[in-house]
Design a protein around this motif. Structure first.
Motif, short mmCIF file in Angstrom:
data_model
loop_
_atom_site.label_atom_id
_atom_site.label_comp_id
_atom_site.label_asym_id
_atom_site.label_seq_id
_atom_site.Cartn_x
_atom_site.Cartn_y
_atom_site.Cartn_z
N ASN A 87 24.92 25.11 -18.64
CA ASN A 87 23.74 24.47 -18.09
C ASN A 87 22.79 23.89 -19.14
N ASP A 88 22.58 24.59 -20.24
CA ASP A 88 21.67 24.08 -21.26
C ASP A 88 22.19 22.78 -21.86
N GLU A 89 23.50 22.75 -22.14
CA GLU A 89 24.10 21.52 -22.69
C GLU A 89 24.06 20.41 -21.65
N ALA A 90 24.26 20.77 -20.39
CA ALA A 90 24.22 19.78 -19.32
C ALA A 90 22.84 19.13 -19.23
N ARG A 91 21.81 19.95 -19.23
CA ARG A 91 20.44 19.42 -19.16
C ARG A 91 20.14 18.50 -20.35
N ARG A 92 20.54 18.93 -21.54
CA ARG A 92 20.25 18.15 -22.75
C ARG A 92 20.89 16.77 -22.67
N LEU A 93 22.16 16.72 -22.30
CA LEU A 93 22.86 15.44 -22.26
C LEU A 93 22.37 14.53 -21.14
N ILE A 94 22.17 15.11 -19.96
CA ILE A 94 21.70 14.29 -18.84
C ILE A 94 20.30 13.75 -19.12
N THR A 95 19.44 14.59 -19.65
CA THR A 95 18.07 14.15 -19.97
C THR A 95 18.09 13.03 -21.01
N LYS A 96 18.97 13.15 -21.99
CA LYS A 96 19.09 12.11 -23.00
C LYS A 96 19.57 10.81 -22.37
N GLY A 97 20.58 10.91 -21.51
CA GLY A 97 21.10 9.71 -20.85
C GLY A 97 20.07 9.04 -19.97
N LEU A 98 19.27 9.85 -19.26
CA LEU A 98 18.24 9.29 -18.38
C LEU A 98 17.16 8.54 -19.17
N ALA A 99 16.95 8.93 -20.40
CA ALA A 99 15.92 8.29 -21.23
C ALA A 99 16.41 6.98 -21.85
N MET A 100 17.71 6.72 -21.79
CA MET A 100 18.25 5.51 -22.40
C MET A 100 18.04 4.31 -21.48
N PRO A 101 17.87 3.11 -22.03
CA PRO A 101 17.66 1.92 -21.19
C PRO A 101 18.94 1.51 -20.45
N ASP A 102 18.76 0.96 -19.26
CA ASP A 102 19.90 0.44 -18.50
C ASP A 102 20.46 -0.80 -19.22
N ARG A 103 21.75 -0.79 -19.45
CA ARG A 103 22.40 -1.93 -20.09
C ARG A 103 23.56 -2.46 -19.25
N GLU A 104 24.15 -1.61 -18.44
CA GLU A 104 25.32 -2.01 -17.68
C GLU A 104 25.04 -1.94 -16.19
N LYS A 105 25.85 -2.65 -15.44
CA LYS A 105 25.59 -2.85 -14.02
C LYS A 105 25.46 -1.54 -13.25
N ASP A 106 26.30 -0.57 -13.59
CA ASP A 106 26.32 0.69 -12.84
C ASP A 106 25.40 1.76 -13.42
N ASP A 107 24.63 1.43 -14.44
CA ASP A 107 23.76 2.44 -15.06
C ASP A 107 22.76 3.06 -14.08
N PRO A 108 22.14 2.27 -13.18
CA PRO A 108 21.20 2.91 -12.23
C PRO A 108 21.89 3.95 -11.34
N ASP A 109 23.11 3.65 -10.88
CA ASP A 109 23.85 4.62 -10.06
C ASP A 109 24.21 5.86 -10.87
N THR A 110 24.59 5.66 -12.13
CA THR A 110 24.92 6.79 -12.99
C THR A 110 23.70 7.69 -13.18
N LYS A 111 22.55 7.07 -13.38
CA LYS A 111 21.33 7.85 -13.56
C LYS A 111 20.99 8.64 -12.29
N GLU A 112 21.23 8.05 -11.13
CA GLU A 112 20.95 8.76 -9.89
C GLU A 112 21.83 10.00 -9.77
N ARG A 113 23.10 9.88 -10.18
CA ARG A 113 23.97 11.06 -10.16
C ARG A 113 23.46 12.11 -11.13
N GLY A 114 22.96 11.65 -12.28
CA GLY A 114 22.41 12.59 -13.25
C GLY A 114 21.19 13.32 -12.70
N ARG A 115 20.30 12.61 -12.05
CA ARG A 115 19.10 13.23 -11.47
C ARG A 115 19.49 14.25 -10.40
N TYR A 116 20.49 13.89 -9.60
CA TYR A 116 20.95 14.81 -8.56
C TYR A 116 21.46 16.12 -9.19
#
Length: 256
Positions: free
Chosen positions: A220-249
């Motif tokens: 869980n700690d590694e999961a939170r770290r990676l997801i939080t880092k990914g959520l802070a990155m700017p959207d660059r690709e078409k599916d990035d918003p959907d990927t972020k929503e899965r991360g938030r979930y």
């Protein structure tokens, strides 16, 4: 001496034809224009240009991959299940043609895996199982052809991530009715996604999906770290918003 009218008409026609021939863009020029729109994620502008080139080069595998990508973008933008299905089927058809045109092109197999994966939620159980086999085989072929392709490793990791966590009873029933599936595991998902992340840490999808796999492994700690880092990155690709929503979930589930 006055020039006869028929001669004037023929001359004008020839000049008009010459002007049209000079004005007609080449395949290379159309590709350059389409690629510019592609980079801006504007499929409605890019697709007609790519389709013009298809008329000139119908077995150009790289071009067919580009067309599949535009239909995949249109699928993402579609608002109804029917439109998503239609655009997804278009994307899948072009990806299949790309593989047929050049079986040794990594991007063709990758396009097939991606397009099949995006269609999966819209399919019935039998189709999902058949599609799942296609995704795994295509992703494995892409990795074999180009081991340094981060997206190929990502697709293989996502396949393991999805299949490893289907409920035992549901999976057993599906396999009893429709046939067996290849073995999948969270450990193999992590290995593939770690490889993808090492190859390209700038793609937020690698960060978030590896975090989601870690969450399934109770890391869980590694999961939170990676997801939080990914959520802070700017959207660059078409599916990035959907990927972020899965991360938030996933984060909400971890924190609940």
């Amino acid at each position: 001496m006055k020039t006869p009218a028929p001669v004037i008409a023929i001359t004008a026609t020839l000049l008009s034809l010459a002007s049209l021939l000079q004005a007609a863009p080449t395949a290379a020029e159309l590709m350059a224009q389409a690629s510019a729109f592609d980079r801006q994620q504007k499929p409605k502008s890019a697709l007609p240009l790519y389709l013009q080139v298809e008329g000139m080069e119908p077995r150009n595998a790289k071009l067919l991959v580009c067309i599949a990508k535009q239909y995949s973008y249109l699928m993402t933008d579609a608002t109804s299940p029917e439109e998503k299905s239609r655009q997804g089927e278009n994307a899948l058809a072009y990806a299949r043609r790309a593989v047929a045109a050049d079986p040794n092109l990594c991007d063709a197999h990758l396009a097939l895996a991606v397009c099949q994966g995006k269609l999966l939620p819209l399919l019935d159980t039998r189709q999902k199982l058949e599609g799942s086999r296609v995704i795994k085989a295509s992703a494995e072929k892409a990795v074999a052809l180009e081991p340094g392709n981060d997206l190929a490793w990502h697709m293989l990791g996502r396949w393991h991530q999805e299949l490893a966590n289907i409920g035992g009873t549901k999976l057993a029933l599906a396999q009893f009715i429709y046939g067996s599936l290849p073995a999948a595991s969270n450990e193999e998902s992590a290995r593939c996604l770690e490889k993808a992340l090492a190859l390209n840490p700038e793609r937020l999808m690698h960060q978030i999906e590896l975090g989601r796999t870690y969450a399934q492994m109770r890391r869980n700690d590694e999961a939170r770290r990676l997801i939080t880092k990914g959520l802070a990155m700017p959207d660059r690709e078409k599916d990035d918003p959907d990927t972020k929503e899965r991360g938030r979930y996933t984060l909400r589930k971890l924190d609940s």
